[in-house]
Design a protein around this motif. Structure first.
Motif, mmCIF file in Angstrom:
data_model
loop_
_atom_site.group_PDB
_atom_site.id
_atom_site.type_symbol
_atom_site.label_atom_id
_atom_site.label_comp_id
_atom_site.label_asym_id
_atom_site.label_seq_id
_atom_site.Cartn_x
_atom_site.Cartn_y
_atom_site.Cartn_z
ATOM 1 N N GLY A 8 46.421 5.135 -43.687
ATOM 2 C CA GLY A 8 45.204 4.350 -43.468
ATOM 3 C C GLY A 8 44.916 4.168 -41.986
ATOM 4 O O GLY A 8 43.777 4.334 -41.537
ATOM 5 N N LEU A 11 43.667 7.493 -40.458
ATOM 6 C CA LEU A 11 42.273 7.752 -40.827
ATOM 7 C C LEU A 11 41.327 6.807 -40.087
ATOM 8 O O LEU A 11 40.264 7.222 -39.618
ATOM 9 C CB LEU A 11 42.098 7.628 -42.339
ATOM 10 N N ARG A 12 41.732 5.559 -39.969
ATOM 11 C CA ARG A 12 40.897 4.578 -39.257
ATOM 12 C C ARG A 12 40.771 4.953 -37.786
ATOM 13 O O ARG A 12 39.693 4.854 -37.202
ATOM 14 C CB ARG A 12 41.500 3.179 -39.430
ATOM 15 N N LYS A 16 37.423 7.570 -39.765
ATOM 16 C CA LYS A 16 37.204 7.918 -41.174
ATOM 17 C C LYS A 16 37.455 6.656 -42.007
ATOM 18 O O LYS A 16 38.401 6.579 -42.793
ATOM 19 C CB LYS A 16 38.128 9.060 -41.590
ATOM 20 N N ALA A 18 35.812 4.947 -44.480
ATOM 21 C CA ALA A 18 35.738 4.952 -45.943
ATOM 22 C C ALA A 18 36.945 5.662 -46.547
ATOM 23 O O ALA A 18 37.433 5.264 -47.613
ATOM 24 C CB ALA A 18 34.434 5.600 -46.407
ATOM 25 N N ASP A 19 37.454 6.691 -45.866
ATOM 26 C CA ASP A 19 38.632 7.404 -46.354
ATOM 27 C C ASP A 19 39.908 6.585 -46.196
ATOM 28 O O ASP A 19 40.882 6.806 -46.930
ATOM 29 C CB ASP A 19 38.794 8.734 -45.605
ATOM 30 N N ALA A 20 39.920 5.674 -45.248
ATOM 31 C CA ALA A 20 41.105 4.844 -45.019
ATOM 32 C C ALA A 20 41.282 3.788 -46.105
ATOM 33 O O ALA A 20 42.408 3.390 -46.415
ATOM 34 C CB ALA A 20 41.022 4.169 -43.648
ATOM 35 N N PRO A 22 41.112 3.704 -49.490
ATOM 36 C CA PRO A 22 42.037 3.955 -50.604
ATOM 37 C C PRO A 22 43.509 3.948 -50.198
ATOM 38 O O PRO A 22 44.369 3.543 -50.987
ATOM 39 C CB PRO A 22 41.613 5.338 -51.122
ATOM 40 N N ARG A 47 42.479 -3.085 -43.790
ATOM 41 C CA ARG A 47 41.495 -2.658 -44.778
ATOM 42 C C ARG A 47 40.168 -3.361 -44.538
ATOM 43 O O ARG A 47 39.100 -2.764 -44.690
ATOM 44 C CB ARG A 47 42.002 -2.912 -46.202
ATOM 45 N N SER A 54 32.698 0.651 -42.669
ATOM 46 C CA SER A 54 32.032 1.540 -43.621
ATOM 47 C C SER A 54 30.909 0.821 -44.371
ATOM 48 O O SER A 54 30.383 1.336 -45.353
ATOM 49 C CB SER A 54 33.040 2.167 -44.596
#
Length: 168
Positions: A8, A11-12, A16, A18-20, A22, A47, A54
């Motif tokens: 996470g 990705l953040r 990214k 929105a991808d982080a 999940p 989160r 996002s």
């Protein structure tokens, strides 16, 4: 949970957001099965950032509030939630209170001082916004957003020449 948190975070850091989400969801699922609610504050905070970035503001606010419940004197959480509200022009008074508390905890943090100045600006308290914004610019002179905020504050405070210089 550490591996999901690392994913996470990666990705953040790559914007990214929105991808982080999940990845943080999976980390939080695992953490919530453990018997230590304090262990989940950072996952909620991270989160919350990914959700806010996002555009999922309701979920972000819920995560930030939950993280703040676990860490009520954490300056970064206070500042992030307060600034998020101020920047969206919602919950301005409560956002200002959160940011003021963050300033009490970390009075020399340029990001937090920027948030305080921006909150005053959003509330139309332009003269009050000048001092914290000047301190923020002094601490972070190479940050384009802080300089832009300073220009906006100067302009509304009637200091148009300084605003123009700041924007440049």
């Amino acid at each position: 949970p550490a591996a999901w948190m690392a994913l996470g975070d990666l990705l953040r850091q790559q914007d990214k957001f929105a991808d982080a989400v999940p990845a943080y969801d999976k980390a939080l699922d695992i953490l919530q099965k453990e018997d230590d609610p304090q262990a989940s504050w950072f996952a909620l905070y991270a989160r919350g950032i990914a959700l806010e970035r996002s555009g999922q503001f309701d979920r972000s606010d819920a995560d930030m509030r939950a993280a703040l419940e676990l860490q009520p004197d954490h300056a970064s959480i206070l500042n992030y939630l307060g600034y998020s509200w101020v920047d969206r022009n919602v919950n301005l008074d409560e956002g200002l209170r959160l940011i003021e508390r963050a300033v009490e905890l970390r009075p020399d943090d340029g990001y937090i001082l920027d948030s305080l100045g921006w909150a005053y600006y959003r509330l139309g308290r332009y003269a009050e916004a000048v001092e914290p914004m000047e301190k923020a610019v002094s601490a972070m002179s190479d940050d384009s957003l802080v300089n832009d905020h300073m220009g906006d504050v100067y302009w509304q405070a009637g200091r148009e020449r300084e605003a123009t210089v700041q924007w440049r």
